[in-house]
Design an enzyme around this catalytic site. Sequence first.
Site, PDB file in Angstrom:
ATOM      1  N   SER A   1     -32.338 -32.715 -28.139  1.00  0.00           N
ATOM      2  CA  SER A   1     -32.680 -33.783 -27.194  1.00  0.00           C
ATOM      3  C   SER A   1     -32.019 -35.121 -27.498  1.00  0.00           C
ATOM      4  CB  SER A   1     -34.203 -33.977 -27.142  1.00  0.00           C
ATOM      5  OG  SER A   1     -34.808 -32.946 -26.406  1.00  0.00           O
TER       6      SER A   1
ATOM      7  N   LYS B   1     -30.063 -36.494 -24.745  1.00  0.00           N
ATOM      8  CA  LYS B   1     -30.651 -37.277 -23.652  1.00  0.00           C
ATOM      9  C   LYS B   1     -30.165 -38.731 -23.673  1.00  0.00           C
ATOM     10  CE  LYS B   1     -34.991 -34.738 -22.760  1.00  0.00           C
ATOM     11  NZ  LYS B   1     -35.017 -33.628 -23.742  1.00  0.00           N
TER      12      LYS B   1
ATOM     13  N   SER C   1     -39.551 -37.492 -24.262  1.00  0.00           N
ATOM     14  CA  SER C   1     -38.484 -36.490 -24.199  1.00  0.00           C
ATOM     15  C   SER C   1     -38.783 -35.416 -23.148  1.00  0.00           C
ATOM     16  CB  SER C   1     -38.268 -35.831 -25.570  1.00  0.00           C
ATOM     17  OG  SER C   1     -36.987 -35.270 -25.661  1.00  0.00           O
TER      18      SER C   1
END
Length: 448
Positions: A67, A70, A131
């Site tokens: 993640s 991101k 997230s």
Amino acid sequence: MISTYMKRYTYKSMTALTAAALLATVAITPASAQEPSIDAEASILVDMESGVVLYEDNIDEQLPVASMSKMMTEYLVNRAIEAGELSWDQELTVTDEVALLSQDRTLSNVFLRTDTTYTVEEMYEAMAIYSANGSTIALAEAVAGSEAAFVDLMNETAEELGLTNTHFVNSTGLNNSSMQGFHPEGTDENAENEMSARDTATLAYHVITEYPEILETANIPSLPFREGTNDYVEMTNWNWMLPGHLFEYEGVDGLKTGSTSRAGSAFTGTVEQDDTRLLSVVMRTEDNSARFQQTKVLYDYGFDTYETAEIVEEGQQDPEMLTIEVPSGRDQEVAIATASNIEVPVSSGDEENFDVEFTIAADVLNEDGTLDAPVEAGTTVGYATISYAGEEDVEYLNEKLENQNRVPVVTQQDVERSNWFVLSMRGIGDFFSGLWGRTTDMIGGWFS
């Protein structure tokens, strides 16, 4: 073309003031400083102001990034808002696929419905703080029309930013196999985003420097989502180094965690203390706690070993070339000096030699090394470059940041052009001066 007006200085030959300034040129670890041992497959620590890498280990191997990818979605959402293509209060609806994925609580998610709308800001907060994967895909679709198109944009932007060991297959960092068959068209069903630690730090550098307001969201320890509804969830930030969390560390205000079975536990962090900001990445640590424990080791090392120092002062001059002649100006010379200062991290105890080079750009001068009037204050005529002359190389996050170790040398005031009468008189004076010189040479020759 650069003309070589250069001066080499050494530590022993400089005045105390100049020596102190140049000593801070680069961050070189003295022999007495013990580098930390970081238990991660890859790790990096960077001084944000100078771009100097203070610690590195395996920073160019391409690894699953989870993640932390991101951050690219955050970057592109902010860029779209800056361009007027999105707005924070814009209402979004989600597809059936995104809604279904958002109900998978084995993944990080907030619950999304197809029968209501969400603002871009709501989705962004869910992505940056919690997230949330469904929210991330919804934002990707809002920016590019589809997640597949957004992935293309991610990879194009990676190339634009100079991320050479990076490949994106989705907007979230999940393994495609975790996306219930809804992974972006054209990507392998078992593929996963990959980046090197250097590329991850470079992306974070752009996120923070181009959109510093991102930290205003990233540093929120906890935030409610859809409070007062059946979909309410308290979004606790996965960054456990923020205030009030288990591994709280003074000055931490970002940035992004990551965790998958292939990526392990990873963290891109940033911390600011006493106007010094550090940026860190750890990849494939043992578990979620270890990624913060290892980051703490990096931060302690950075703040304990280095301090920020001004190495070039604005207005600093080359003692061998204080001015440039301007024969056609009202003033027949103009002072030149550095246009700005440079501040970089320096470790104590390093008394090696340093090189300082003042170079004048030949293409801005006449053949005789003079300038034509009029001259505007602030005109770049060359550069002052400072480099470490020891055996160790200084590592920078990238080449662009390395060039920050050079500052322009500029003219210090305006010089207006003299009127035709004054220039004529100077010409006559020069003629008779030359004639007198030739005559005396001739007479001297007769009696020699």
